[in-house]
Design an enzyme around this catalytic site. Structure first.
Site, mmCIF file in Angstrom:
data_model
loop_
_atom_site.group_PDB
_atom_site.id
_atom_site.type_symbol
_atom_site.label_atom_id
_atom_site.label_comp_id
_atom_site.label_asym_id
_atom_site.label_seq_id
_atom_site.Cartn_x
_atom_site.Cartn_y
_atom_site.Cartn_z
ATOM 1 N N GLU A 101 25.941 43.699 32.400
ATOM 2 C CA GLU A 101 26.056 43.773 30.939
ATOM 3 C C GLU A 101 25.321 45.006 30.420
ATOM 4 O O GLU A 101 24.280 45.392 30.958
ATOM 5 C CB GLU A 101 25.470 42.494 30.320
ATOM 6 C CG GLU A 101 25.901 42.253 28.892
ATOM 7 C CD GLU A 101 25.638 40.801 28.450
ATOM 8 O OE1 GLU A 101 26.192 39.885 29.113
ATOM 9 O OE2 GLU A 101 24.894 40.607 27.492
ATOM 10 N N ASP A 103 24.201 46.208 26.522
ATOM 11 C CA ASP A 103 24.170 45.600 25.187
ATOM 12 C C ASP A 103 23.676 46.520 24.094
ATOM 13 O O ASP A 103 22.705 47.268 24.287
ATOM 14 C CB ASP A 103 23.197 44.401 25.162
ATOM 15 C CG ASP A 103 23.614 43.264 26.064
ATOM 16 O OD1 ASP A 103 24.817 43.052 26.241
ATOM 17 O OD2 ASP A 103 22.713 42.573 26.580
ATOM 18 N N GLU A 105 22.475 45.106 20.425
ATOM 19 C CA GLU A 105 22.309 43.851 19.693
ATOM 20 C C GLU A 105 21.412 44.071 18.476
ATOM 21 O O GLU A 105 20.316 44.625 18.605
ATOM 22 C CB GLU A 105 21.677 42.782 20.596
ATOM 23 C CG GLU A 105 22.550 42.402 21.779
ATOM 24 C CD GLU A 105 21.840 41.502 22.771
ATOM 25 O OE1 GLU A 105 22.406 40.459 23.133
ATOM 26 O OE2 GLU A 105 20.717 41.845 23.190
ATOM 27 N N GLN A 118 18.349 46.214 19.640
ATOM 28 C CA GLN A 118 17.972 46.074 21.050
ATOM 29 C C GLN A 118 19.070 46.651 21.935
ATOM 30 O O GLN A 118 20.240 46.308 21.785
ATOM 31 C CB GLN A 118 17.750 44.603 21.408
ATOM 32 C CG GLN A 118 17.522 44.380 22.906
ATOM 33 C CD GLN A 118 17.002 43.001 23.221
ATOM 34 O OE1 GLN A 118 15.815 42.720 23.034
ATOM 35 N NE2 GLN A 118 17.861 42.110 23.681
ATOM 36 N N VAL A 131 17.028 36.356 34.895
ATOM 37 C CA VAL A 131 17.628 37.524 34.240
ATOM 38 C C VAL A 131 16.579 38.628 34.196
ATOM 39 O O VAL A 131 15.483 38.420 33.690
ATOM 40 C CB VAL A 131 18.090 37.174 32.819
ATOM 41 C CG1 VAL A 131 18.624 38.427 32.122
ATOM 42 C CG2 VAL A 131 19.154 36.098 32.846
ATOM 43 N N ILE A 132 16.914 39.760 34.762
ATOM 44 C CA ILE A 132 15.995 40.904 34.719
ATOM 45 C C ILE A 132 16.527 41.872 33.678
ATOM 46 O O ILE A 132 17.429 42.673 33.951
ATOM 47 C CB ILE A 132 15.870 41.563 36.106
ATOM 48 C CG1 ILE A 132 15.349 40.542 37.127
ATOM 49 C CG2 ILE A 132 14.945 42.771 36.031
ATOM 50 C CD1 ILE A 132 15.492 40.991 38.557
ATOM 51 N N GLY A 133 16.010 41.751 32.472
ATOM 52 C CA GLY A 133 16.449 42.618 31.393
ATOM 53 C C GLY A 133 15.761 43.967 31.459
ATOM 54 O O GLY A 133 14.676 44.108 32.021
ATOM 55 N N ARG A 134 16.416 44.941 30.879
ATOM 56 C CA ARG A 134 15.853 46.296 30.793
ATOM 57 C C ARG A 134 15.933 46.724 29.331
ATOM 58 O O ARG A 134 16.649 47.642 28.973
ATOM 59 C CB ARG A 134 16.619 47.232 31.727
ATOM 60 C CG ARG A 134 16.385 46.908 33.202
ATOM 61 C CD ARG A 134 17.371 47.600 34.110
ATOM 62 N NE ARG A 134 16.927 47.569 35.501
ATOM 63 C CZ ARG A 134 17.097 46.536 36.330
ATOM 64 N NH1 ARG A 134 17.703 45.432 35.911
ATOM 65 N NH2 ARG A 134 16.663 46.599 37.579
ATOM 66 N N GLU A 135 15.163 46.026 28.504
ATOM 67 C CA GLU A 135 15.273 46.173 27.058
ATOM 68 C C GLU A 135 14.491 47.381 26.552
ATOM 69 O O GLU A 135 13.352 47.601 26.934
ATOM 70 C CB GLU A 135 14.734 44.923 26.349
ATOM 71 C CG GLU A 135 15.413 43.615 26.725
ATOM 72 C CD GLU A 135 14.756 42.898 27.892
ATOM 73 O OE1 GLU A 135 13.910 43.521 28.595
ATOM 74 O OE2 GLU A 135 15.089 41.723 28.121
ATOM 75 N N TRP A 197 15.120 33.012 20.874
ATOM 76 C CA TRP A 197 14.412 34.241 21.259
ATOM 77 C C TRP A 197 14.624 35.442 20.345
ATOM 78 O O TRP A 197 13.855 36.411 20.403
ATOM 79 C CB TRP A 197 14.811 34.652 22.684
ATOM 80 C CG TRP A 197 16.258 35.023 22.835
ATOM 81 C CD1 TRP A 197 17.281 34.183 23.140
ATOM 82 C CD2 TRP A 197 16.849 36.325 22.685
ATOM 83 N NE1 TRP A 197 18.473 34.871 23.182
ATOM 84 C CE2 TRP A 197 18.243 36.182 22.918
ATOM 85 C CE3 TRP A 197 16.335 37.585 22.370
ATOM 86 C CZ2 TRP A 197 19.127 37.258 22.837
ATOM 87 C CZ3 TRP A 197 17.215 38.663 22.290
ATOM 88 C CH2 TRP A 197 18.595 38.493 22.531
ATOM 89 N N ARG A 273 5.309 42.659 32.452
ATOM 90 C CA ARG A 273 6.515 42.616 33.282
ATOM 91 C C ARG A 273 6.190 42.886 34.749
ATOM 92 O O ARG A 273 5.257 43.627 35.074
ATOM 93 C CB ARG A 273 7.526 43.669 32.786
ATOM 94 C CG ARG A 273 8.067 43.431 31.390
ATOM 95 C CD ARG A 273 9.067 42.313 31.338
ATOM 96 N NE ARG A 273 10.257 42.617 32.119
ATOM 97 C CZ ARG A 273 11.393 43.096 31.607
ATOM 98 N NH1 ARG A 273 11.503 43.306 30.311
ATOM 99 N NH2 ARG A 273 12.420 43.344 32.399
#
Length: 281
Positions: A101, A103, A105, A118, A131-135, A197, A273
């Site tokens: 994905e 994104d 957002e 985001q 889930v390993i997000g990279r925000e 969240w 993190r």
């Protein structure tokens, strides 16, 4: 991170990739995915909304291996905590529990506080509860509730670039196959309740006394290499004036300015993190 009392515009990136790609009507490029009773098309603008009964979403007709994807979006003012208005790439229906994905957002907010935009990238992402997000999160140098602005994702085999009104705000290069989404994705948009969240980590929830929550989209651009054979020989598009990959020096300067002045979160700089799982940092 800075306190933003007076909004300043970023320096010019010197190039407008959005002007290089033609727009498509919604029905030429997309279909309704869910919540059809919460969608309306009128004079080239798609309106979708969330109320207590449902949100709404749409999906491109084709999957893409690479491309430039954008929409002009206007989000709702006032109390929108818990509500997410999105434009993103995903293959979650083709690879449930193991999808990629990319994104954009809008994280809803409360009166007196700005929207947070985001950006996120993840690959093989939602299996096993990990889930390993990279925000990377940004405030904007304008009020996104007042007018339409162009939000874009460039995806090529070598990089992903996020742009706002033709200003690059983030570049995510392919440093290894393990940290880059390589499988074809569709283009989506949606509005939905993410109260757990979305706003200050769930501190503020969606309040349906303020429904409906509305997102408006227009000027869709889908310029890319489809993965289902609907486009023949195809080169990934470029957003730099040279026509090659990457960004020009002026574009890099504009992006650095945005990150210095308007970025409010970077996963690579978050001490809480586990950075062994994000080696690209």
């Amino acid at each position: 991170m800075i306190g933003l009392c007076i909004a300043q515009n970023p320096p010019s990136p010197g190039y407008s990739p959005s002007s290089r790609f033609g727009t498509v009507a919604f029905d030429q490029g997309f279909r309704t995915l869910w919540g059809p009773q919460h969608q309306r098309k009128d004079h080239g603008t798609l309106t979708i909304w969330l109320d207590k009964s449902s949100g709404s979403g749409f999906k491109s007709l084709h999957p893409y291996k690479s491309g430039y994807f954008s929409a002009s979006i206007k989000v709702q003012p006032g109390y929108t905590a818990g509500v997410i208005t999105s434009f993103y790439l995903s293959n979650n229906e083709a690879h449930p529990g193991d999808h990629d994905e990319v994104d954009i957002e809008f994280l809803g907010t409360i009166p007196g506080k700005p929207y947070t935009l985001q950006t996120n990238v993840y690959m093989r992402g939602s299996g096993g509860g990990r889930v390993i997000g990279r925000e990377m999160k940004f405030h904007l140098w304008f009020d996104p509730t007042q007018d339409f602005h162009n939000y874009a994702i460039l995806q090529t085999p070598n990089e992903i670039i996020f742009l706002v009104d033709d200003v690059p705000i983030r570049r995510y290069p392919r440093k290894s196959d393990a940290t880059f989404p390589l499988r074809p994705m569709w283009v989506y948009g949606s509005i939905w309740d993410a109260s757990s969240w979305a706003t200050e980590n769930g501190r503020y929830k969606a309040d349906y006394r303020f429904q409906p929550f509305i997102g408006r989209y227009r000027n869709f651009r889908l310029s890319g290499c489809t993965a289902d054979g609907s486009s023949a020989s195809c080169r990934p598009p470029s957003i730099s004036p040279s026509g090659a990959g990457g960004l020009s020096r002026q574009q890099v300067g504009a992006m650095a300015w945005v990150q210095r002045n308007y970025m409010v979160y970077n996963y690579c700089r978050d001490p809480s993190r586990d950075h062994t799982v994000t080696p690209e940092c």
